[in-house]
Design an enzyme around this catalytic site. Structure first.
Site, PDB file in Angstrom:
ATOM      1  N   SER A 151      -7.636   0.331  -1.851  1.00  0.00           N
ATOM      2  CA  SER A 151      -6.868  -0.334  -0.786  1.00  0.00           C
ATOM      3  C   SER A 151      -7.601  -1.578  -0.332  1.00  0.00           C
ATOM      4  O   SER A 151      -8.797  -1.725  -0.550  1.00  0.00           O
ATOM      5  CB  SER A 151      -6.702   0.604   0.416  1.00  0.00           C
ATOM      6  OG  SER A 151      -7.810   0.507   1.296  1.00  0.00           O
ATOM      7  N   ASP A 152      -6.887  -2.461   0.331  1.00  0.00           N
ATOM      8  CA  ASP A 152      -7.576  -3.546   1.006  1.00  0.00           C
ATOM      9  C   ASP A 152      -8.096  -3.008   2.350  1.00  0.00           C
ATOM     10  O   ASP A 152      -7.760  -1.892   2.778  1.00  0.00           O
ATOM     11  CB  ASP A 152      -6.670  -4.774   1.171  1.00  0.00           C
ATOM     12  CG  ASP A 152      -7.508  -6.055   1.286  1.00  0.00           C
ATOM     13  OD1 ASP A 152      -8.711  -5.950   1.596  1.00  0.00           O
ATOM     14  OD2 ASP A 152      -6.966  -7.154   1.081  1.00  0.00           O
ATOM     15  N   TYR A 153      -8.904  -3.821   2.996  1.00  0.00           N
ATOM     16  CA  TYR A 153      -9.648  -3.457   4.205  1.00  0.00           C
ATOM     17  C   TYR A 153      -8.725  -2.922   5.312  1.00  0.00           C
ATOM     18  O   TYR A 153      -7.897  -3.688   5.828  1.00  0.00           O
ATOM     19  CB  TYR A 153     -10.360  -4.718   4.697  1.00  0.00           C
ATOM     20  CG  TYR A 153     -11.591  -4.521   5.525  1.00  0.00           C
ATOM     21  CD1 TYR A 153     -12.857  -4.650   4.971  1.00  0.00           C
ATOM     22  CD2 TYR A 153     -11.501  -4.246   6.881  1.00  0.00           C
ATOM     23  CE1 TYR A 153     -13.998  -4.511   5.735  1.00  0.00           C
ATOM     24  CE2 TYR A 153     -12.633  -4.093   7.652  1.00  0.00           C
ATOM     25  CZ  TYR A 153     -13.882  -4.227   7.074  1.00  0.00           C
ATOM     26  OH  TYR A 153     -15.010  -4.095   7.838  1.00  0.00           O
ATOM     27  N   HIS A 170       0.814  -1.217   0.000  1.00  0.00           N
ATOM     28  CA  HIS A 170       0.000   0.000   0.000  1.00  0.00           C
ATOM     29  C   HIS A 170       0.846   1.267   0.000  1.00  0.00           C
ATOM     30  O   HIS A 170       0.307   2.372   0.017  1.00  0.00           O
ATOM     31  CB  HIS A 170      -0.984  -0.022   1.175  1.00  0.00           C
ATOM     32  CG  HIS A 170      -2.132  -0.954   0.920  1.00  0.00           C
ATOM     33  ND1 HIS A 170      -2.009  -2.314   1.011  1.00  0.00           N
ATOM     34  CD2 HIS A 170      -3.413  -0.719   0.520  1.00  0.00           C
ATOM     35  CE1 HIS A 170      -3.157  -2.888   0.691  1.00  0.00           C
ATOM     36  NE2 HIS A 170      -4.030  -1.945   0.385  1.00  0.00           N
ATOM     37  N   ALA A 209      -6.114  -1.386   5.187  1.00  0.00           N
ATOM     38  CA  ALA A 209      -4.679  -1.625   4.948  1.00  0.00           C
ATOM     39  C   ALA A 209      -3.866  -0.331   4.946  1.00  0.00           C
ATOM     40  O   ALA A 209      -2.651  -0.375   5.178  1.00  0.00           O
ATOM     41  CB  ALA A 209      -4.474  -2.384   3.643  1.00  0.00           C
TER      42      ALA A 209
END
Ligand code: BGC
Length: 716
Positions: free
Chosen positions: A246-248, A224, A250
């Site tokens: 983005s991922d959760y 990220h 992250a």
């Protein structure tokens, strides 16, 4: 747009689950009115999405529509086999069709954006998320990534029946240390480029509009914050300009990784690295504006990200008509429609892999009047859906037991034997054995509960959980012909089961139509044709084990000292990549090449005759592998380069054709550029990676490596 409204477009928040479905809390609705939300995660269903969209377009100052995103991974409400299972079909057309159907259902429920396909190649079966991917091979992963993107996005993302696809997770998340989810990743540059990047390239080349970075790091930089790989590789080198989400949480996790000490620093690093949308952490929405105000973040970087989000909304047609996706009428029409259920059944049938079938225990013949069904998963209608089952419901799904009981002419006696797959309570085993003794045949339904695979579901041992092996031993000791049906999300170490049970059918988590599809295969109405997309080791300790390994200076020769073997188990896998049996038998003729040598501009043509030598119709997946005999970088022993599904009637022979181009022979050279080197190559063709016939040809025309600039996977 004000700075706050811009940050709002970059902010994504989750919906909550209420008794009636997804719902947005009152405070978040206020945020939508204030223009502080750009998209929602897991807010789906026509009514729910239309309600929120109404607020966004009529009550916020700018009236910018929302995007609704959801993990539609292997189906929305009609659930198809888990992706690893579907990969066993070696059938990109099937993957395209299931993704297409999933998109039709999801869009009827107002969803614009899916977080799929998962393009994490993985050689790590301890990692629970292998169920979401296409296994261990770069070629198969690439072909399926392409097909799934095409299926989700259709000919145009502007259509109201297609969703924006997300290639996730970028990159290398499938190689966590020791298989523990979210753990550090350490991959060489060569392996990254040769193995992990090709599926990413394929997904983007197929037009994926979105990318999600992984929770992992590469070379010490969390994904990220990986400017070099996101802005550098994806955007500059590959010229891709989609949305990076983005991922959760992250972005917030950059602090835990240890590269940021404040929320603001985490947010700045992510945005500058090219992450456009902040899923859930709230940092972009709450904090990032101060970065611009304090002169620590360029407004240009913010504008670029906002433009990408707005363009996604524009391309989805939402500025023209924000309500064009999702309607209760369309939901009624497409969700769980007959055609989708039929497709789910076909997909489940094609995903099943017959691992072993001694004494032709399968298919069950007419003589089977009483059938004992044993194992707690047999009547588990939730487990058959697997993890990441979208809006799928157990009540829509048909369990293995239900389907077997629905067949006429067979008296089914069900005894679970164990309370659940992890239990050590063996008190029910005697009843199971009694039922088996009185039956003509027994079906053992074994495997992993669905919660044992998926995210945060790593295991240190990939054996059958609990006392299921003991149950299987007790059942087979009766002498009643027995077949095991496995429901699981990862390769398992099955040496002991293989010793005790004559027939094993790997069914993975087959989805809504699991039961009927399993019954079709058990009774022989469908002849299994699946092939393993991931190696099944003998023992957990063999991991990582994969077919396209290197030879080393001391290649393994079993029982020969000082070669690369183990003292306590054979070095080979139990079931190799590409393995899968049929109820009929296939014979391969000698492969023929149209020439013995080609130049850099030629195509080599190979043909091989494949015959059905048994007495049932069947489909064989013919596999083509290449091997560079000598190269300036150590070659792999085999690399998949082609596959053909061939249907053959009893006694029929077909000639299967493959074309091999110099592009298929390229590799990342010593200077990290993709090249092809003249020399000798072997072509292996056969029924699995371990059962092939070999022919050899030469690439001539130059004495030096030839750099390849225009190739299909320029992953450097
Ligand atoms: C997963 C992603 C998923 C996201 C949203 C995360 O925990 O890693 O793959 O898209 O949740 O559900």
């Amino acid at each position: 747009m004000t700075l706050e409204e811009k940050m709002g477009q970059l902010a994504q928040y989750p919906s909550q689950w209420s008794d009636t479905g997804p719902s947005v809390p009152a405070g978040r609705k206020e945020d939508v009115r204030a223009g502080k939300v750009g998209s929602f995660l897991s807010h789906y269903g026509a009514e729910a999405t239309q309600e929120m969209q109404e607020i966004a377009v009529t009550e916020s100052r700018l009236g910018i529509p929302l995007l609704f995103a959801y993990d539609v991974v292997h189906g929305y409400r009609t659930i198809f086999p888990i992706p690893l299972g579907e990969a066993s079909s070696f059938n990109p057309d099937l993957a395209r069709r299931t993704a297409r159907a999933a998109a039709r259902e999801a869009t009827a429920g107002g969803v614009h954006w899916t977080f799929a396909p998962m393009i994490d190649l993985s050689r790590e079966p301890r990692w629970g998320r292998v169920m979401e991917g296409a296994g261990e091979d770069p070629y198969l992963n690439s072909i399926l990534a392409r097909a799934r993107v095409q299926g989700f996005q259709g000919p145009s993302v502007a259509a109201d029946t297609t969703v924006m696809a997300t290639a996730k997770h970028f990159v290398g998340y499938g190689a966590p240390q020791a298989g523990r989810d979210y753990h550090t990743v350490d991959i060489s540059k060569r392996t990254l480029h040769e193995i992990y990047l090709p599926p990413v390239y394929a997904a983007l080349d197929a037009g994926a509009r979105s990318v999600m970075p992984g929770f992992n790091e590469i070379a010490g930089i969390p994904m990220h914050a990986h400017d070099r790989l996101i802005n550098g590789l994806l955007r500059n080198d590959w010229n891709w300009d989609g949305v990076v989400v983005s991922d959760y949480t992250a972005i917030w996790e950059l602090k835990k990784h240890g590269i940021a000490d404040t929320d603001l620093s985490a947010g700045i690093q992510a945005l500058e690295a090219g992450v456009d949308v902040d899923m859930v952490s709230g940092i972009y929405g709450d904090t990032l504006a101060t970065g611009v105000q304090e002169g620590r973040l360029r407004l240009d970087d913010v504008n670029r990200a906002v433009r990408r989000v707005l363009r996604a909304k524009w391309d989805a047609g939402l500025f023209e008509d924000p309500f064009r996706y999702g309607s209760p009428e369309r939901e009624d029409e497409v969700i769980l429609s007959d055609s989708h259920r039929d497709l789910a059944r076909t997909a489940a049938q094609q995903s099943m892999v017959l691992l072993k079938n001694e004494d032709e225990v399968l298919p069950l013949g007419d003589g089977v009047e009483t059938l004992a069904v044993i194992g707690p998963l047999a009547d588990d209608a939730r487990t058959i859906l697997g993890e990441w089952a979208g809006a799928g419901r157990a009540e829509d799904a048909i369990s293995v037991l239900d389907a077997l009981q629905n067949r006429t002419g067979v008296d089914v006696r069900y005894v679970p034997g164990l309370p659940d797959v992890r239990s050590t309570d063996m008190s029910g085993v005697d009843d199971a054995v009694d039922a088996v003794r009185q039956a003509d045949a027994a079906i053992l339904v074994l495997g992993e509960h669905y919660s044992m695979s998926g995210e945060a579901a790593s295991r240190t041992s990939i054996d059958l959980p609990g006392r299921q092996q003991d149950l299987a031993d007790a059942v087979t000791a009766t002498g009643t012909p027995t077949a095991a049906v496995l429901l699981n999300g990862r390769p398992l170490a099955l040496s002991t089961l293989d010793d005790s049970v004559p027939a094993i059918l790997e069914a993975w988590y087959p989805g809504t139509e699991a039961g009927p599809a399993v019954a079709d295969v058990l009774f022989g109405e469908v002849n299994p044709s699946g092939k393993l997309p991931m190696t099944f080791p003998r023992e957990t300790g063999q991991i990582p084990i994969f077919y396209n390994h290197k030879n080393t200076g001391r290649p393994p020769v079993q029982d020969q000292d000082y070669t690369s073997t183990y003292l306590d188990t054979h070095w080979t896998p139990l079931y190799p990549f590409g393995h899968g049996l049929s109820y009929t038998s296939f014979a391969y003729g000698a492969p023929k090449l149209n020439k013995g040598s080609i130049t850099i501009n030629d195509t080599l043509r190979m043909t091989v005759d494949v015959s059905n030598t048994g007495d049932r119709a069947g489909t064989e997946v013919v596999q083509l592998y290449v091997e560079d005999s000598t190269a300036s970088v150590t070659p792999r022993v085999k690399e998949l380069r082609g596959m053909k599904r061939v249907h053959l009637s009893p006694g029929e022979t077909k000639t299967v054709r493959f074309a091999v181009t110099p592009e298929d022979l390229t590799f990342i050279g010593p200077r990290m550029r993709r090249i092809v080197e003249p020399g000798h190559f072997h072509l292996h063709v056969g029924t699995s990676s371990a059962d092939v016939q070999t022919s050899t040809f030469q690439l001539t025309g130059s004495t030096t490596p030839i750099p390849v600039t225009e190739i299909s996977s320029p992953t450097q």
